[in-house]
Design a protein around this motif. Sequence first.
Motif, short mmCIF file in Angstrom:
data_model
loop_
_atom_site.label_atom_id
_atom_site.label_comp_id
_atom_site.label_asym_id
_atom_site.label_seq_id
_atom_site.Cartn_x
_atom_site.Cartn_y
_atom_site.Cartn_z
N GLU A 1 26.90 -16.10 85.97
CA GLU A 1 26.30 -15.42 84.83
C GLU A 1 26.70 -13.94 84.86
N PHE A 2 26.82 -13.36 83.69
CA PHE A 2 27.15 -11.95 83.54
C PHE A 2 25.87 -11.13 83.74
N LEU A 3 25.94 -10.14 84.61
CA LEU A 3 24.78 -9.27 84.85
C LEU A 3 25.03 -7.91 84.23
N GLU A 4 24.00 -7.38 83.61
CA GLU A 4 24.12 -6.04 83.05
C GLU A 4 23.48 -5.03 83.97
N GLY A 5 23.96 -3.80 83.90
CA GLY A 5 23.34 -2.76 84.70
C GLY A 5 24.39 -1.76 85.16
N GLU A 6 24.05 -1.05 86.22
CA GLU A 6 24.96 -0.06 86.77
C GLU A 6 25.34 -0.48 88.19
N GLU A 7 26.61 -0.28 88.53
CA GLU A 7 27.07 -0.70 89.85
C GLU A 7 26.93 0.42 90.87
N ALA A 8 26.71 0.05 92.11
CA ALA A 8 26.72 1.01 93.22
C ALA A 8 27.38 0.34 94.42
N SER A 9 28.01 1.17 95.24
CA SER A 9 28.67 0.67 96.46
C SER A 9 27.91 1.19 97.66
N VAL A 10 27.43 0.28 98.49
CA VAL A 10 26.72 0.69 99.70
C VAL A 10 27.46 0.14 100.91
N PHE A 11 27.81 1.02 101.83
CA PHE A 11 28.51 0.61 103.05
C PHE A 11 27.50 0.47 104.17
N ALA A 12 27.44 -0.73 104.74
CA ALA A 12 26.54 -0.98 105.86
C ALA A 12 27.37 -1.10 107.13
N GLY B 1 28.64 -4.56 97.04
CA GLY B 1 28.83 -4.18 95.65
C GLY B 1 27.60 -4.63 94.88
N LEU B 2 26.76 -3.68 94.50
CA LEU B 2 25.48 -4.01 93.87
C LEU B 2 25.53 -3.83 92.37
N MET B 3 24.74 -4.63 91.67
CA MET B 3 24.49 -4.40 90.25
C MET B 3 22.99 -4.16 90.13
#
Length: 423
Positions: A186-197, A271-273
């Motif tokens: 499914e297509f998710l709407e929102g803003e992406e963020a990159s978090v390095f763990a 890679g978060l939405m």
Amino acid sequence: MKILVIGNGGREHALVWKLSQDASRPNLYCAPGNAGTAALAENLPIGAEDVPALVAWAKENQPDLVVVGPEAPLCLGITDALEAEGLKVFGPCEAAARLEGSKAFSKDVMEKAGVPTARFRVYTDSATAIDELEDFGFPVVIKADGLAAGKGVVIAQTREEAESAIHDMLDDGRFGAAGAEVVIEEFLEGEEASVFALCDGEHVVLLPPAQDHKRVFDNDEGPNTGGMGAYTSAPIATYEVMRFTKEEIVLPVLRELKSRGIVYKGVLFCGLMIGRKGINVLEFNCRFGDPETEVVVPSIASDLVPILMACADGTLSDDLVSLRTESATTVVMASPGYPGAYAKGAEITGLEAAEAAGCLVFHAGTTLKDGKVVTSGGRVLTVTAFGKDLRDAVARAYEGVNCIHFEGAHYRRDIAAKAFKYL
Ligand code: AMP
Ligand code: GLY
């Protein structure tokens, strides 16, 4: 201390730069590196995917640590091969790197670990996939299972586009074996963020969140690229998002992998939405992101060698990682035509002026020719600056960009603008 960094992009230049600042003053090697890494390390003429040659070099030269930049050698099992020779590596083993190397595997791990992600199904047969398209609504996201150099994800607006992407991958072998399975989600709407763990198999330390800019033109228009700029910290990734990422995403994934006999060491790129449906994982990568690394790694105040060593040794802890408090922005300068076919070999001038203006200029696609730095890739340079706040960092990065010239250079003028609405 001897350290080998594998790769040749802006990410690897940023890693080499940070390692060169280390109190241990390591002797640095970069395979194959670029004109930027050549100033700080000895470049080795070995490709980043030539695992046998890299292992042979390491066996002979016995580096204290090997830092693997890109996903391809990780997915080819370079960590396993180096560890079998008794060498220390920053980067996950082949089985753990499948979190990036196979989207179907990654989705399965997320499902079992209870990690929120887009609703999905895996297909090997185009008729069934097309039959079930309606279940996802439109737009729908179609992903080749394996590594496809960033081109394996299609966001189909209509049924026709979706069918054509499915046929391309499953029937026409567009991505070869990498497309023999597809994930439809499914297509998710929102803003992406990159978090390095940062991970040592068990312990996790998150680095400051960043945001990439994937489209080539301002206002997120035009085709996708490897990334046209980044900044940190991204205000969309609030304290709660970061807490959630550590407690509800990364730690459960490490536990799920462990239950399968797989130890994840290295960096897990989430890679978060972030949007109406809360926090969802779009993808995992088994390596640092590019260009996010060019802002995140310079934001680490402490020495990098002990951090990377601790990830390899299983002794990672929060007190190893202290951070700078300023904001950072990086702007990618690209060759004319990129992300399509692009020219190479243009002379680059103004690098010293940009550095004199306080910028860190990381080379992404450059090479030395007759003593001059010339373009050799689509993304040529990433120009990083720190500032007392994000607006200041942005202004300083563009000051650096304005010092640099090569024929047909293009770059986005709105890096980090998305963040301003939160500030
Ligand atoms: P991936 O390689 O999975 O990160 O996908 C590449 C890009 O496609 C992401 O950075 C997103 O911009 C977009 N994307 C992937 N999956 C989705 C999704 N489920 N919904 C919306 N956009 C997506
Ligand atoms: N900047 C996104 C990536 O490295 O995949």
